[in-house]
Structures are given as C-alpha cells and as structure tokens.
Design an enzyme around this catalytic site. Structure first.
Site, PDB file in Angstrom:
ATOM      1  N   GLU A   1      -5.226  -8.601   0.894  1.00 52.13           N
ATOM      2  CA  GLU A   1      -5.796  -8.324   2.221  1.00 52.13           C
ATOM      3  C   GLU A   1      -7.284  -8.097   2.085  1.00 52.13           C
ATOM      4  OE1 GLU A   1      -4.209  -5.065   4.585  1.00 52.13           O
ATOM      5  OE2 GLU A   1      -2.150  -5.647   4.088  1.00 52.13           O
TER       6      GLU A   1
ATOM      7  N   GLU B   1       0.785  -1.237   0.000  1.00 52.92           N
ATOM      8  CA  GLU B   1       0.000   0.000   0.000  1.00 52.92           C
ATOM      9  C   GLU B   1       0.817   1.287   0.000  1.00 52.92           C
ATOM     10  OE1 GLU B   1      -2.814  -0.104   3.221  1.00 52.92           O
ATOM     11  OE2 GLU B   1      -3.930  -1.748   2.340  1.00 52.92           O
TER      12      GLU B   1
HETATM   13  C1  GBH Z   1      -4.135  -2.154   5.742  1.00 52.17           C
HETATM   14  O1  GBH Z   1      -4.331  -0.800   5.509  1.00 52.17           O
HETATM   15  C2  GBH Z   1      -2.710  -2.392   6.136  1.00 52.17           C
HETATM   16  O2  GBH Z   1      -1.979  -2.947   5.070  1.00 52.17           O
HETATM   17  C3  GBH Z   1      -2.563  -3.248   7.362  1.00 52.17           C
HETATM   18  O3  GBH Z   1      -1.262  -3.160   7.847  1.00 52.17           O
HETATM   19  C4  GBH Z   1      -3.591  -2.856   8.385  1.00 52.17           C
HETATM   20  O4  GBH Z   1      -3.406  -3.486   9.612  1.00 52.17           O
HETATM   21  C5  GBH Z   1      -4.938  -3.180   7.829  1.00 52.17           C
HETATM   22  O5  GBH Z   1      -5.138  -2.580   6.579  1.00 52.17           O
HETATM   23  C6  GBH Z   1      -6.099  -2.772   8.724  1.00 52.17           C
HETATM   24  O6  GBH Z   1      -6.133  -1.405   8.902  1.00 52.17           O
HETATM   25  O7  GBH Z   1     -13.333   4.995   4.548  1.00 52.17           O
HETATM   26  O8  GBH Z   1     -13.819   4.554   6.885  1.00 52.17           O
HETATM   27  O9  GBH Z   1     -14.165   2.869   5.251  1.00 52.17           O
HETATM   28  C7  GBH Z   1      -5.621  -0.437   5.086  1.00 52.17           C
HETATM   29  C8  GBH Z   1      -5.826   1.016   5.204  1.00 52.17           C
HETATM   30  C9  GBH Z   1      -8.215   0.676   4.815  1.00 52.17           C
HETATM   31  C10 GBH Z   1      -7.330   2.796   5.467  1.00 52.17           C
HETATM   32  C11 GBH Z   1      -9.498   1.336   4.403  1.00 52.17           C
HETATM   33  C12 GBH Z   1      -8.603   3.462   5.082  1.00 52.17           C
HETATM   34  C13 GBH Z   1     -10.960   3.181   4.696  1.00 52.17           C
HETATM   35  C14 GBH Z   1     -11.747   3.482   5.924  1.00 52.17           C
HETATM   36  N1  GBH Z   1      -7.101   1.550   4.751  1.00 52.17           N
HETATM   37  N2  GBH Z   1      -9.702   2.553   5.077  1.00 52.17           N
HETATM   38  S1  GBH Z   1     -13.383   4.017   5.619  1.00 52.17           S
END
Ligand code: GBH
Length: 443
Positions: free
Chosen positions: A352, A159
């Site tokens: 993921e 990411e």
């Molecule tokens: C991943 O990031 C990472 O790779 C991992 O390390 C982490 O632990 C995992 O996800 C869980 O967080 O607009 O309110 O629906 C994902 C990061 C996921 C951040 C989706 C923003 C949208 C939130 N993103 N998210 S929302």
C-alpha cells in the site's frame, strides 16, 4: 507526461509487479448478505465514525465487481490486491463471490492477490482470545481450498500493528478497546494467526505467501536523550514488534515477556519463512518525549499516559488527512530495513502507498505517486530487493473512522449514485505502466 519532474520515471526491473489495493469492508457493501463483523458493531455505536456513515453499501463492489475489474484492466495493472471478508466466507454463498471475482480477474489478465484478514473480524470473535488464531487458520483453509487452483500470491494479514494500536490500544477503530499496553496479546494472537495461516496455505500447496505490515521511519523530535529514547520506543512498537517475530523469530526489547502463552513455542510458528514481505508505507512519524497531555494526531487521540508523544512534521505539504508528504521516507525505510535485517529480509513488495485528496483533477495525487515511485526506485538502486508496488486505492471508499470523508481512490466514487469516474491520476498511472512495459503509442 508521466512525470511532474520533467524526466521520465526510471525503468523498474523486468517482472516488477504493478498493482492497486482495496479491502472488503471498505468497498463491498452487501452487508445483508453476510454475517456482521466487529466493524458493523462498532459503526452502529454513535460517534464512532465521523460522518455517521456505515459500510452497508460502500462502493457496492459486491454487485459491481465486473465494472471494477474492467477499470483494473483499463489501468493496465499486473495485479489486484483485495481482501476476503471472513464474515462473508462464513455466510452461505460467500465463497462463491470470491470465486467469481477471481475468475473475472484471471479472464482480464490481472493477478488476484487476496488478503485473508483486513480488520473485519466476525462479530463475536476477539483477538484477545488465543483461539481466534486457530479459527483464522480454518478460515484460511476454506479459502485456499476454494481459490488455491487460481491464486498464486497470498497475503495473510493487513497491518496487525494498526489493528492492535487503533482497535485495541487507543479504541478509535473496531473493536474500540482502549487497553493501551494491555492490547499486546491482540498483537501476539494475530502474529500466531499469521504463522498458522502460512502453514495452512502451504498444506494446500500454496506458495507466494506474504504479509502486509505497516511501517515508517521514526524521526526523533530532537537530539536530546529523552526524545531519542521515545523515538526508539515508538520504532520498537510500530516496526520491530511486527517485523522481528516474523523475520528473526524473536520479540525485540523484552516485549516477549508481556505476551501470553508459550511464547517461545509460538515464535516457531510465527517465524515460518515468508516468500516475500509486504510493506504499507504512508509517512514517517516524528516522535518525542511524553508531553503529559492528551493530543489529537492524524485523526487519532493519543492519551497522555503513553511513554512518547507524536509531533508534527513541519515544512511539508500535507494530504487532506493531514499526513505529511515525504517520499524519501520510503527510501529511508527500505534501506534501513535492508541494513537492519540483511539476508533475513525476503524480497519486499509495497502493498500500500497512497494519499487522500478531494477532486477528480487530482494533481496532488499524481505528484505524490510520482515522488514515491521514484523514491522506491532509489531503494532498488541502493540494493534493496523490491518486487512490486501497489497503490492504495483503486476506488474512493469507506475510510474506517473517517467514513467517506477521505478519498484515496484513483477512481472517484459518487456515494449517492455509485458512479465511478477515473481521476487524472488514473490516466497518469496508466501512462506510467505503459512506459514501464515498453508499450508504445495510442490510447
Ligand atoms: C491503511 O492503514 C489501511 O490498510 C487501509 O485500510 C486504509 O484505508 C489506508 O491505510 C488509509 O488510511 O502520522 O499523521 O502521518 C494505514 C494506517 C497510516 C495510520 C499512517 C497512521 C500515520 C499518520 N496508518 N498513519 S501521520
């Protein structure tokens, strides 16, 4: 029962790869046995991590990896996606750990799928510096030289979009920079690092190379011009900015002009063909025109100056993190990518997908995974070439700026005793895998 909908999950194509994912900084602990990373520095600053915790011990996977590999074997997954900590590789004995882990996985019949960078940059390095990309290629060579005789599937970066946005533009993740659009060079240098890593891996004879990019559908807040425009811009930043240099060898929407260096020459490196394309999917994002005020969303502060605003997706259940549960967003995303990129899109792997919920009797997680696995199957039926699916995550772990407050694991971890307890979802997934592989009977 392997379903909440009453019908069994449809059968995936033969050879489909089922796995689970973790990352080094989130589970390993043993921070004193390696150099510090930008996350150690960031975590030490007061107020950065919500519960004030650190990843110094985390799940202590560094010492308990055998127990964790046994959990993987018990689950029956084909593959395990973990990350190799660059600061650990820089430390004496660091590569020995991954050597032991890979041996243990191979002995258990689980394919090791290492990610070569999952946000824990060695302290002192900086993605705003071009040289970091060249240093990454050296790191990758060292890892490939040591593990390449047993590893057949590689992931370069996790990411870069989130690492750029949260770490460099909004400052809620390490290294805590709040540069807004001046963060774009950090994206370019990560993409360049990716391309150099692909070349370094191939120089070591490696095949099976992919990346894990964060993607999701962008839903406009309304049909009004200003909302449509804002949503299109968000899609440009989250999806196209990170997919198109890799798949098409070009930056979209004039963003190349904001990147440093000889961008055209770098794009030749960045566009090295991939063997497969990894997608991390969590949820769609509802986006509208800017509202002129700073808002807090999904745990992230969004400044008022941005040319868009993130809105709530209403009428949906949400996870403990507040993220909406939208399984069909996964079908929409993949079908959209297939339409947008056609034959330029290599086979896709979901690297993921998962959710945070409390508790060991985690029926919500079962419903979440059930819905998303079905949605993935629909994408395959619609013609998308999908080759694998990895659940985030094997274990409850250090959830970055949220500390230990968000639990994504199929296995519960008591962070006092470090005891592992498989949740209901672990048993459920084991049954799904058993059905998929046509095994019968007993436990
Ligand atoms: C991943 O990031 C990472 O790779 C991992 O390390 C982490 O632990 C995992 O996800 C869980 O967080 O607009 O309110 O629906 C994902 C990061 C996921 C951040 C989706 C923003 C949208 C939130 N993103 N998210 S929302």
């Amino acid at each position: 029962m392997a379903t909440d909908a009453g019908t069994p999950i449809p059968r995936f194509p033969a050879g489909f790869l089922w796995g689970v994912s973790t990352s080094a900084h989130q589970i390993e602990g043993a921070a004193d046995a390696r150099e510090p990373s930008v996350w150690d520095v960031f975590t030490a600053e007061p107020g950065r991590v919500k519960d004030g915790s650190t990843a110094a011990v985390a799940c202590d996977h560094y010492h308990r990896y055998r127990e964790d590999v046994a959990l993987l074997a018990g689950l029956g997954v084909d593959a395990y996606r973990f990350s190799v900590s660059w600061p650990r590789v820089n430390s004496p004995g660091g590569l020995d750990f991954y050597d032991r882990l890979v041996d243990e996985l191979c002995a258990a019949g689980v394919r090791p799928v290492p990610t070569l960078f999952h946000w824990d940059l060695p302290a002192g390095l900086d993605w705003l510096e071009r040289d970091t990309a060249a240093r990454f290629a050296d790191h990758v060579s060292a890892v490939a030289g040591r593990l390449g005789d047993r590893v057949t599937t590689w992931i370069t970066l996790n990411e870069p979009a989130e690492h750029t946005l949260l770490g460099h533009a909004l400052g809620t993740h390490a290294p805590g920079k709040r540069l807004l659009f001046d963060a774009l060079p950090a994206a370019h240098h990560q993409l360049l690092a990716h391309g150099l890593a692909v070349r370094a891996l191939r120089a070591h004879g490696a095949a099976g190379i992919g990346i894990a990019n964060s993607h999701g559908p962008t839903w406009p807040a309304s049909g009004e011009g200003a909302d449509l425009e804002a949503a299109e811009f968000y899609d440009l930043l989250l999806n196209r900015l990170f997919a198109e240099p890799l798949l098409l060898g070009a930056y979209p929407g004039g963003l190349g002009e904001l990147m440093p260096g000889d961008v055209e020459a770098d794009l030749q490196v960045i566009a090295e063909p991939l063997d497969w394309y990894g997608v991390n999917y969590y949820a769609p994002t509802r986006v509208g025109a800017p509202q002129g005020t700073e808002i807090e969303f999904g745990g992230v502060r969004m400044p008022a100056e941005l040319p868009f605003s993130v809105r709530e997706i209403e009428d949906r259940p949400v996870t403990d993190f507040g993220w909406p549960v939208v399984p069909e967003g996964l079908t929409e995303l993949l079908v959209g990518f297939h339409e947008r990129y056609g034959e330029k899109l290599p086979p896709v792997v979901i690297t993921e997908n998962g959710c945070s919920y409390e508790g060991v009797d985690d029926r919500e997680r079962i419903a979440f995974l059930d819905g998303h696995i079905r949605a993935l199957h629909r994408a395959i039926e619609a013609g998308v070439d999908v080759r694998g699916y990895f659940v985030w995550s094997l274990l409850d772990n250090f959830e970055w700026a949220e500390g230990y407050a968000r639990r994504f694991g199929l296995v519960h971890v008591d962070f006092e005793t470090l005891k592992r307890t498989p949740k209901a979802s672990y048993g459920w997934l084991r049954e799904v895998l058993r059905q998929q592989k046509g095994r019968h009977g007993g436990r």
